[in-house]
Design a protein around this motif. Structure first.
Motif, short mmCIF file in Angstrom:
data_model
loop_
_atom_site.label_atom_id
_atom_site.label_comp_id
_atom_site.label_asym_id
_atom_site.label_seq_id
_atom_site.Cartn_x
_atom_site.Cartn_y
_atom_site.Cartn_z
N ASP A 49 52.10 78.23 -60.18
CA ASP A 49 51.97 76.92 -60.83
C ASP A 49 51.01 77.01 -62.01
OD1 ASP A 49 53.67 75.18 -59.49
OD2 ASP A 49 52.14 74.45 -58.10
N LYS B 97 56.10 68.49 -62.36
CA LYS B 97 56.52 68.26 -60.98
C LYS B 97 56.10 66.88 -60.47
CE LYS B 97 56.50 73.04 -59.30
NZ LYS B 97 55.82 73.97 -58.36
N TYR C 94 47.96 67.32 -54.74
CA TYR C 94 49.09 68.25 -54.86
C TYR C 94 48.56 69.61 -54.44
CZ TYR C 94 52.52 71.39 -56.94
OH TYR C 94 53.45 72.38 -57.13
N THR C 95 49.31 70.32 -53.62
CA THR C 95 48.95 71.67 -53.21
C THR C 95 49.81 72.65 -53.99
OG1 THR C 95 48.35 70.85 -51.01
CG2 THR C 95 48.69 73.23 -51.25
N THR C 96 49.16 73.53 -54.70
CA THR C 96 49.88 74.44 -55.60
C THR C 96 50.70 75.47 -54.84
OG1 THR C 96 47.99 75.95 -55.73
CG2 THR C 96 48.14 74.22 -57.42
N VAL C 97 51.70 75.96 -55.52
CA VAL C 97 52.46 77.11 -55.06
C VAL C 97 52.17 78.24 -56.05
CG1 VAL C 97 54.28 75.77 -53.95
CG2 VAL C 97 54.55 76.43 -56.32
N LEU C 98 52.35 79.46 -55.61
CA LEU C 98 52.06 80.62 -56.43
C LEU C 98 52.78 80.53 -57.77
CD1 LEU C 98 50.71 83.40 -56.63
CD2 LEU C 98 52.79 84.37 -55.66
N ASP D 272 47.12 80.28 -57.58
CA ASP D 272 47.57 80.87 -56.33
C ASP D 272 48.14 79.75 -55.47
OD1 ASP D 272 46.69 83.47 -56.91
OD2 ASP D 272 44.66 83.01 -56.19
N ALA D 273 48.79 80.11 -54.40
CA ALA D 273 49.29 79.10 -53.46
C ALA D 273 48.13 78.51 -52.68
CB ALA D 273 50.30 79.73 -52.51
N GLY D 274 48.20 77.21 -52.43
CA GLY D 274 47.27 76.55 -51.54
C GLY D 274 46.08 75.86 -52.18
N THR D 275 46.00 75.84 -53.49
CA THR D 275 44.92 75.12 -54.16
C THR D 275 45.26 73.63 -54.17
OG1 THR D 275 44.46 77.02 -55.57
CG2 THR D 275 43.58 74.90 -56.28
#
Length: 70
Positions: A10, A18, A4-8, A45-48
């Motif tokens: 999360d 989710k 899963y790639t996080t969004v700012l 942050d976004a993108g982790t």
């Protein structure tokens, strides 16, 4: 195992909601993501990219409601 790639914004419990539909699976997420930097994160942050395990069948059975609640 999926990712899963996080969004700012999360959080661990929000990610569990989710991807699994329930916050009670947050321990599964943290168990497979043992990187101390990840585990100490409160707001992502976004993108982790984090690892997302399959829910064990024994845990899936716990999702059923007792007879008086169905």
């Amino acid at each position: 195992m999926n990712t899963y790639t996080t969004v700012l914004g999360d959080t661990w419990d929000l990610i569990a909601l989710k991807v699994f539909g329930n916050t009670k699976y947050v321990n599964l997420l943290t168990a497979v993501n043992q990187d101390k930097t990840l585990l100490s994160t409160v707001l992502f942050d976004a993108g982790t990219v984090i690892q997302v395990p399959e829910i064990p069948e024994s845990r899936q059975a716990d999702d059923s409601l007792p007879p008086w609640r169905s």
